[in-house]
Design a protein around this motif. Structure first.
Motif, PDB file in Angstrom:
ATOM      1  N   THR A 278       0.829  -1.423   0.024  1.00 11.17           N
ATOM      2  CA  THR A 278      -0.058  -0.066  -0.070  1.00 11.17           C
ATOM      3  C   THR A 278       1.010   1.261   0.085  1.00 11.17           C
ATOM      4  N   ILE A 279       0.693   2.166  -0.882  1.00  7.82           N
ATOM      5  CA  ILE A 279       1.421   3.390  -1.003  1.00  7.82           C
ATOM      6  C   ILE A 279       0.362   4.501  -0.609  1.00  7.82           C
ATOM      7  N   ARG A 280       0.592   5.142   0.440  1.00  7.45           N
ATOM      8  CA  ARG A 280      -0.287   6.214   0.784  1.00  7.45           C
ATOM      9  C   ARG A 280       0.401   7.625   0.077  1.00  7.45           C
ATOM     10  N   ASN A 281      -0.288   8.405  -0.368  1.00  5.78           N
ATOM     11  CA  ASN A 281       0.491   9.405  -1.018  1.00  5.78           C
ATOM     12  C   ASN A 281      -0.070  10.840  -0.694  1.00  5.78           C
ATOM     13  N   GLY A 282       0.253  11.370   0.537  1.00  5.51           N
ATOM     14  CA  GLY A 282      -0.280  12.523   1.036  1.00  5.51           C
ATOM     15  C   GLY A 282       0.251  13.792   0.112  1.00  5.51           C
ATOM     16  N   SER A 283       1.713  13.463  -0.257  1.00  5.48           N
ATOM     17  CA  SER A 283       2.293  14.195  -1.467  1.00  5.48           C
ATOM     18  C   SER A 283       3.427  13.507  -1.729  1.00  5.48           C
ATOM     19  N   ALA A 284       3.807  13.819  -2.829  1.00  2.00           N
ATOM     20  CA  ALA A 284       4.949  13.078  -3.583  1.00  2.00           C
ATOM     21  C   ALA A 284       6.351  13.252  -2.743  1.00  2.00           C
ATOM     22  N   GLU A 285       6.395  14.027  -1.626  1.00  4.86           N
ATOM     23  CA  GLU A 285       7.326  14.298  -0.930  1.00  4.86           C
ATOM     24  C   GLU A 285       7.345  13.224   0.469  1.00  4.86           C
ATOM     25  N   ASP A 286       5.999  12.904   0.678  1.00  2.00           N
ATOM     26  CA  ASP A 286       5.605  12.609   1.968  1.00  2.00           C
ATOM     27  C   ASP A 286       4.783  11.142   1.686  1.00  2.00           C
ATOM     28  N   LEU A 287       5.470  10.287   0.959  1.00  2.00           N
ATOM     29  CA  LEU A 287       4.785   8.732   0.632  1.00  2.00           C
ATOM     30  C   LEU A 287       4.970   8.030   1.780  1.00  2.00           C
ATOM     31  N   LYS A 288       4.043   7.255   2.111  1.00  2.00           N
ATOM     32  CA  LYS A 288       4.176   6.247   3.206  1.00  2.00           C
ATOM     33  C   LYS A 288       3.899   4.877   2.479  1.00  2.00           C
ATOM     34  N   VAL A 289       4.892   3.816   2.700  1.00  2.00           N
ATOM     35  CA  VAL A 289       4.689   2.655   2.131  1.00  2.00           C
ATOM     36  C   VAL A 289       4.724   1.684   3.069  1.00  2.00           C
ATOM     37  N   ILE A 290       3.715   0.946   3.179  1.00  2.00           N
ATOM     38  CA  ILE A 290       3.307  -0.062   3.972  1.00  2.00           C
ATOM     39  C   ILE A 290       2.492  -1.201   3.473  1.00  2.00           C
ATOM     40  N   CYS A 291       2.495  -2.350   4.372  1.00  2.00           N
ATOM     41  CA  CYS A 291       1.728  -3.282   3.571  1.00  2.00           C
ATOM     42  C   CYS A 291       0.292  -3.296   3.681  1.00  2.00           C
ATOM     43  N   ALA A 292      -0.477  -4.224   3.036  1.00  2.00           N
ATOM     44  CA  ALA A 292      -1.943  -3.924   2.777  1.00  2.00           C
ATOM     45  C   ALA A 292      -2.624  -4.116   4.059  1.00  2.00           C
ATOM     46  N   GLN A 293      -2.015  -5.035   4.971  1.00  2.51           N
ATOM     47  CA  GLN A 293      -2.868  -5.325   6.087  1.00  2.51           C
ATOM     48  C   GLN A 293      -2.681  -4.148   7.042  1.00  2.51           C
ATOM     49  N   CYS A 294      -1.550  -3.304   6.995  1.00  2.00           N
ATOM     50  CA  CYS A 294      -1.553  -1.941   7.950  1.00  2.00           C
ATOM     51  C   CYS A 294      -1.984  -1.051   7.288  1.00  2.00           C
ATOM     52  N   GLY A 295      -2.365  -1.249   5.959  1.00  2.00           N
ATOM     53  CA  GLY A 295      -3.100  -0.130   5.179  1.00  2.00           C
ATOM     54  C   GLY A 295      -4.410   0.341   5.481  1.00  2.00           C
ATOM     55  N   TYR A 296      -5.089  -0.582   6.195  1.00  2.00           N
ATOM     56  CA  TYR A 296      -6.496  -0.404   6.589  1.00  2.00           C
ATOM     57  C   TYR A 296      -6.589   0.379   7.906  1.00  2.00           C
TER      58      TYR A 296
END
Ligand SMILES: [Zn+2]
Length: 66
Positions: free
Chosen positions: A48-66
């Protein structure tokens, strides 16, 4: 969304191509502490890639993404 903006989007194949070129055969520790492996398409976790902004990507697994 304006038509000109929509046309600027690249197709999903472009993203997949980039990911497969960069990730193939590599293993990573994610920000959630889990691991992900890109070996022959057999993923230990989904990504799971959460992109609040291109400079602040959060890269986590799908289980932790929920
Ligand atoms: Zn996780």
């Amino acid at each position: 969304m304006e038509k000109t903006q929509k046309q600027a989007y690249e197709p999903p194949e472009a993203l997949k191509s980039i990911l497969s070129q960069v990730l193939a055969g590599r293993r990573f520790r994610l920000e959630c502490g889990h691991h992900i492996t890109f070996l022959g398409g057999n993923l230990a976790n989904d990504l799971t890639i959460r992109n609040g902004s291109a400079e602040d990507l959060k890269v986590i697994c799908a289980q932790c993404g929920y």
